[in-house]
Design a protein around this motif. Structure first.
Motif, PDB file in Angstrom:
ATOM      1  N   LEU A  88       0.825  -1.209   0.000  1.00 15.10           N
ATOM      2  CA  LEU A  88       0.000   0.000   0.000  1.00 15.10           C
ATOM      3  C   LEU A  88       0.862   1.263   0.000  1.00 15.10           C
ATOM      4  CD1 LEU A  88      -2.884  -0.943   2.477  1.00 15.10           C
ATOM      5  CD2 LEU A  88      -2.911  -0.952  -0.018  1.00 15.10           C
ATOM      6  N   GLN A  89       1.970   1.238   0.722  1.00 12.43           N
ATOM      7  CA  GLN A  89       2.866   2.391   0.736  1.00 12.43           C
ATOM      8  C   GLN A  89       3.514   2.601  -0.633  1.00 12.43           C
ATOM      9  OE1 GLN A  89       5.487   1.731   4.168  1.00 12.43           O
ATOM     10  NE2 GLN A  89       4.401   3.380   5.211  1.00 12.43           N
ATOM     11  N   ASN A  92      -1.998   5.367  -3.372  1.00 10.96           N
ATOM     12  CA  ASN A  92      -3.449   5.465  -3.256  1.00 10.96           C
ATOM     13  C   ASN A  92      -4.054   4.134  -2.803  1.00 10.96           C
ATOM     14  OD1 ASN A  92      -3.578   8.163  -4.123  1.00 10.96           O
ATOM     15  ND2 ASN A  92      -3.530   7.535  -6.277  1.00 10.96           N
ATOM     16  N   VAL A  93      -5.060   4.229  -1.945  1.00  8.54           N
ATOM     17  CA  VAL A  93      -5.713   3.037  -1.416  1.00  8.54           C
ATOM     18  C   VAL A  93      -7.203   3.140  -1.724  1.00  8.54           C
ATOM     19  CG1 VAL A  93      -6.126   1.629   0.619  1.00  8.54           C
ATOM     20  CG2 VAL A  93      -4.021   2.983   0.449  1.00  8.54           C
ATOM     21  N   ASP A  94      -7.764   2.150  -2.435  1.00 10.09           N
ATOM     22  CA  ASP A  94      -9.194   2.216  -2.733  1.00 10.09           C
ATOM     23  C   ASP A  94     -10.009   1.952  -1.471  1.00 10.09           C
ATOM     24  OD1 ASP A  94     -10.292  -0.692  -2.657  1.00 10.09           O
ATOM     25  OD2 ASP A  94      -8.467  -0.884  -3.844  1.00 10.09           O
ATOM     26  N   ASN A  95     -11.277   2.300  -1.524  1.00 11.43           N
ATOM     27  CA  ASN A  95     -12.136   2.297  -0.345  1.00 11.43           C
ATOM     28  C   ASN A  95     -12.234   0.924   0.309  1.00 11.43           C
ATOM     29  OD1 ASN A  95     -14.043   3.475   1.515  1.00 11.43           O
ATOM     30  ND2 ASN A  95     -15.665   2.464   0.357  1.00 11.43           N
ATOM     31  N   ALA A 110      -0.364   1.296  13.429  1.00  9.72           N
ATOM     32  CA  ALA A 110      -0.484   2.667  13.946  1.00  9.72           C
ATOM     33  C   ALA A 110      -0.420   3.704  12.836  1.00  9.72           C
ATOM     34  CB  ALA A 110       0.602   2.923  14.991  1.00  9.72           C
ATOM     35  N   ASP A 111       0.547   3.584  11.945  1.00 10.56           N
ATOM     36  CA  ASP A 111       0.703   4.543  10.857  1.00 10.56           C
ATOM     37  C   ASP A 111      -0.507   4.523   9.938  1.00 10.56           C
ATOM     38  OD1 ASP A 111       2.500   6.491   9.554  1.00 10.56           O
ATOM     39  OD2 ASP A 111       2.473   5.071   7.888  1.00 10.56           O
ATOM     40  N   LEU A 136      -1.346   6.925   1.425  1.00 14.80           N
ATOM     41  CA  LEU A 136      -0.230   6.653   2.330  1.00 14.80           C
ATOM     42  C   LEU A 136       1.048   7.219   1.742  1.00 14.80           C
ATOM     43  CD1 LEU A 136      -0.951   2.924   3.305  1.00 14.80           C
ATOM     44  CD2 LEU A 136      -1.653   4.998   4.503  1.00 14.80           C
ATOM     45  N   PRO A 137       1.940   7.727   2.590  1.00 13.97           N
ATOM     46  CA  PRO A 137       3.211   8.253   2.083  1.00 13.97           C
ATOM     47  C   PRO A 137       4.063   7.131   1.503  1.00 13.97           C
ATOM     48  CG  PRO A 137       3.263   8.119   4.463  1.00 13.97           C
ATOM     49  CD  PRO A 137       1.856   7.812   4.058  1.00 13.97           C
TER      50      PRO A 137
END
Length: 215
Positions: A140-141, A145-148, A195-196, A213-214
């Protein structure tokens, strides 16, 4: 059984249903780490070796079958479904997860509550579950972009373990001989890894914006 354990089981079940919904509705596994799913399949197969030897309750047996069956079904879809497998982010999902398997198995051989076949594999599964999310978080990082649905899947997966921490605290306070320290320590590690993600999930929810996410 207590309310925290039940809430943990239900959020875990919801996370699985959300992931299955994503795969079924979109015919896509984009943003999902096959390596994490394979790790979870190993976790459940190793933990529930007592499935046909020790009967605790109908609820317990059904939940074991659901988690084993769903994890294997997800792995199968991502590997062999002729449509779903095309969307797998192979280039981003490169975490060397075999290192996690080897390290957790070695830890299970050394740190366990009783040196028996089932207890060693139970400890191994607990350690492995604590870090199984790492390939998913790294993917994901890398994608940004992360979809819903993927975001909700990871959120509920993290929430499940947070509820289990409350369950262990409750049991420690109410049960005189509760000694599952392996679960408690591993659960804290597992929750800390989220946590992040939780921070950015809350920010996106607060701002009603797409989860990012960064890198």
């Amino acid at each position: 059984m207590n309310i925290f354990r039940l809430a943990g089981d239900m959020t875990h079940l919801i996370s699985v249903l959300v992931l299955l919904l994503k795969i079924y509705a979109t015919k896509s596994c984009s943003g999902i780490s096959l390596k994490t799913q394979e790790l979870y399949a190993i976790v459940f197969l190793a933990r529930y070796l007592d499935l046909f030897s020790d009967f605790i309750s109908l609820y317990n047996t059904v939940m074991k079958l659901v988690f084993i069956g769903s994890s294997l079904a997800i792995v199968w879809c991502m590997r062999y479904h002729r449509v779903v497998r095309r969307s797998y982010d192979r280039e981003l999902d490169t975490f060397r997860y075999w290192i996690l398997v080897g390290a957790c198995f070695a830890l299970g051989l050394v740190l366990h509550e009783k040196f028996t076949f089932q207890e060693v594999f139970w400890a191994f599964s607990i350690y492995l579950e604590a870090v199984a999310i790492l390939p998913q978080l790294v993917l994901l990082q890398r994608s940004g972009n992360v979809d819903n649905l993927t975001g909700q899947y990871v959120f509920f997966l993290g929430a499940y373990r947070a509820f289990y921490i409350l369950n262990w605290i409750y049991r420690y306070l109410t049960e005189p001989h509760f000694t599952r320290w392996i679960s408690c320590v591993s659960g804290l590690v597992q929750t800390a890894l989220y946590a992040d993600f939780f921070y950015y999930y809350f920010i996106s929810w607060k701002n009603n914006a797409k989860l990012q996410l960064p890198a």
